[in-house]
Write a protein that holds these residues in place. Sequence first.
Motif, PDB file in Angstrom:
ATOM      1  N   ALA A  49       0.843  -1.183   0.000  1.00 35.49           N
ATOM      2  CA  ALA A  49       0.000   0.000   0.000  1.00 35.49           C
ATOM      3  C   ALA A  49       0.883   1.239   0.000  1.00 35.49           C
ATOM      4  O   ALA A  49       1.904   1.274   0.681  1.00 35.49           O
ATOM      5  N   TRP A  50       0.483   2.237  -0.778  1.00 32.71           N
ATOM      6  CA  TRP A  50       1.246   3.485  -0.846  1.00 32.71           C
ATOM      7  C   TRP A  50       0.270   4.629  -0.998  1.00 32.71           C
ATOM      8  O   TRP A  50      -0.843   4.471  -1.483  1.00 32.71           O
ATOM      9  N   ASP A  51       0.683   5.785  -0.528  1.00 33.92           N
ATOM     10  CA  ASP A  51      -0.154   6.977  -0.559  1.00 33.92           C
ATOM     11  C   ASP A  51      -0.109   7.568  -1.968  1.00 33.92           C
ATOM     12  O   ASP A  51       0.928   8.056  -2.409  1.00 33.92           O
ATOM     13  N   MET A  57       9.666   8.731  -2.100  1.00 31.18           N
ATOM     14  CA  MET A  57      10.673   8.174  -2.991  1.00 31.18           C
ATOM     15  C   MET A  57      11.950   7.859  -2.225  1.00 31.18           C
ATOM     16  O   MET A  57      13.046   8.027  -2.721  1.00 31.18           O
ATOM     17  N   ASP A  58      11.825   7.403  -0.999  1.00 35.48           N
ATOM     18  CA  ASP A  58      12.979   7.014  -0.202  1.00 35.48           C
ATOM     19  C   ASP A  58      13.534   5.688  -0.717  1.00 35.48           C
ATOM     20  O   ASP A  58      12.827   4.892  -1.332  1.00 35.48           O
ATOM     21  N   ILE A  59      14.809   5.444  -0.458  1.00 31.56           N
ATOM     22  CA  ILE A  59      15.432   4.183  -0.872  1.00 31.56           C
ATOM     23  C   ILE A  59      14.747   3.033  -0.150  1.00 31.56           C
ATOM     24  O   ILE A  59      14.556   3.068   1.060  1.00 31.56           O
ATOM     25  N   GLY A  60      14.357   2.014  -0.901  1.00 33.82           N
ATOM     26  CA  GLY A  60      13.690   0.844  -0.343  1.00 33.82           C
ATOM     27  C   GLY A  60      12.183   0.925  -0.347  1.00 33.82           C
ATOM     28  O   GLY A  60      11.525  -0.003   0.105  1.00 33.82           O
ATOM     29  N   THR A  61      11.616   2.007  -0.856  1.00 34.94           N
ATOM     30  CA  THR A  61      10.163   2.131  -0.907  1.00 34.94           C
ATOM     31  C   THR A  61       9.617   1.199  -1.987  1.00 34.94           C
ATOM     32  O   THR A  61      10.007   1.306  -3.145  1.00 34.94           O
ATOM     33  N   ALA A 114      14.843   3.117 -10.045  1.00 32.19           N
ATOM     34  CA  ALA A 114      14.011   2.060  -9.455  1.00 32.19           C
ATOM     35  C   ALA A 114      14.042   0.860 -10.387  1.00 32.19           C
ATOM     36  O   ALA A 114      14.184   1.008 -11.604  1.00 32.19           O
ATOM     37  N   SER A 115      13.918  -0.324  -9.820  1.00 31.66           N
ATOM     38  CA  SER A 115      13.915  -1.522 -10.646  1.00 31.66           C
ATOM     39  C   SER A 115      13.028  -2.593 -10.026  1.00 31.66           C
ATOM     40  O   SER A 115      12.680  -2.533  -8.850  1.00 31.66           O
ATOM     41  N   ASN A 121       9.157  -9.396  -5.385  1.00 31.30           N
ATOM     42  CA  ASN A 121       7.991  -9.289  -6.266  1.00 31.30           C
ATOM     43  C   ASN A 121       7.379  -7.889  -6.227  1.00 31.30           C
ATOM     44  O   ASN A 121       6.176  -7.721  -6.057  1.00 31.30           O
ATOM     45  N   CYS A 122       8.241  -6.870  -6.390  1.00 31.79           N
ATOM     46  CA  CYS A 122       7.770  -5.488  -6.387  1.00 31.79           C
ATOM     47  C   CYS A 122       8.788  -4.602  -7.088  1.00 31.79           C
ATOM     48  O   CYS A 122       9.907  -5.017  -7.364  1.00 31.79           O
ATOM     49  N   VAL A 123       8.391  -3.370  -7.387  1.00 31.63           N
ATOM     50  CA  VAL A 123       9.304  -2.350  -7.893  1.00 31.63           C
ATOM     51  C   VAL A 123       9.791  -1.575  -6.675  1.00 31.63           C
ATOM     52  O   VAL A 123       8.989  -1.170  -5.841  1.00 31.63           O
ATOM     53  N   MET A 124      11.114  -1.372  -6.589  1.00 32.88           N
ATOM     54  CA  MET A 124      11.667  -0.723  -5.415  1.00 32.88           C
ATOM     55  C   MET A 124      12.620   0.389  -5.829  1.00 32.88           C
ATOM     56  O   MET A 124      13.365   0.248  -6.800  1.00 32.88           O
ATOM     57  N   VAL A 125      12.573   1.493  -5.095  1.00 29.65           N
ATOM     58  CA  VAL A 125      13.509   2.595  -5.310  1.00 29.65           C
ATOM     59  C   VAL A 125      14.868   2.136  -4.798  1.00 29.65           C
ATOM     60  O   VAL A 125      15.009   1.776  -3.630  1.00 29.65           O
TER      61      VAL A 125
END
Length: 137
Positions: A49-51, A57-61, A114-115, A121-125
């Motif tokens: 879940a994200w706002d 856009m922090d690292i690891g989000t 981001a990749s 199983n997600c896109v991460m910054v």
Amino acid sequence: MFSLLGLKTEADEDGMKPCPIVDPTPDLDDTKDVAILVDDMAQEEALIAWDERHPKMDIGTPYPDMAAFRKAIKQFAINGEFEYGTTKNEPARFRAFCKGQGIKGEPCQWCLSASWQRDQNCVMVILFSCFICIVCK
């Protein structure tokens, strides 16, 4: 129109009040008398879940997919009132940089990468660098 829908507008000859003709809904609880109760929710897949109005856009989000991440970075740029550019993007990788300039005319030093992370199983910054820029003010 009322007759097509099965509704009556006036009392019948029998004196009954008008009411809509509705079929009763069946009982949807099909878990009664089952031998094994199966839960379809996979434990290993976490809900991300994200706002949407104020994304971080922090690292690891994490973001659920690349489309959601692109939507988040657009909203991030709108909130920060800056314009970003992209370079060498692929379906599983996204890189962005700020197109703005500082007060003295120097280019903005903001960049983001981001990749897609297969193991999570997600896109991460994975990179967010902001030296002296208009975004962080």
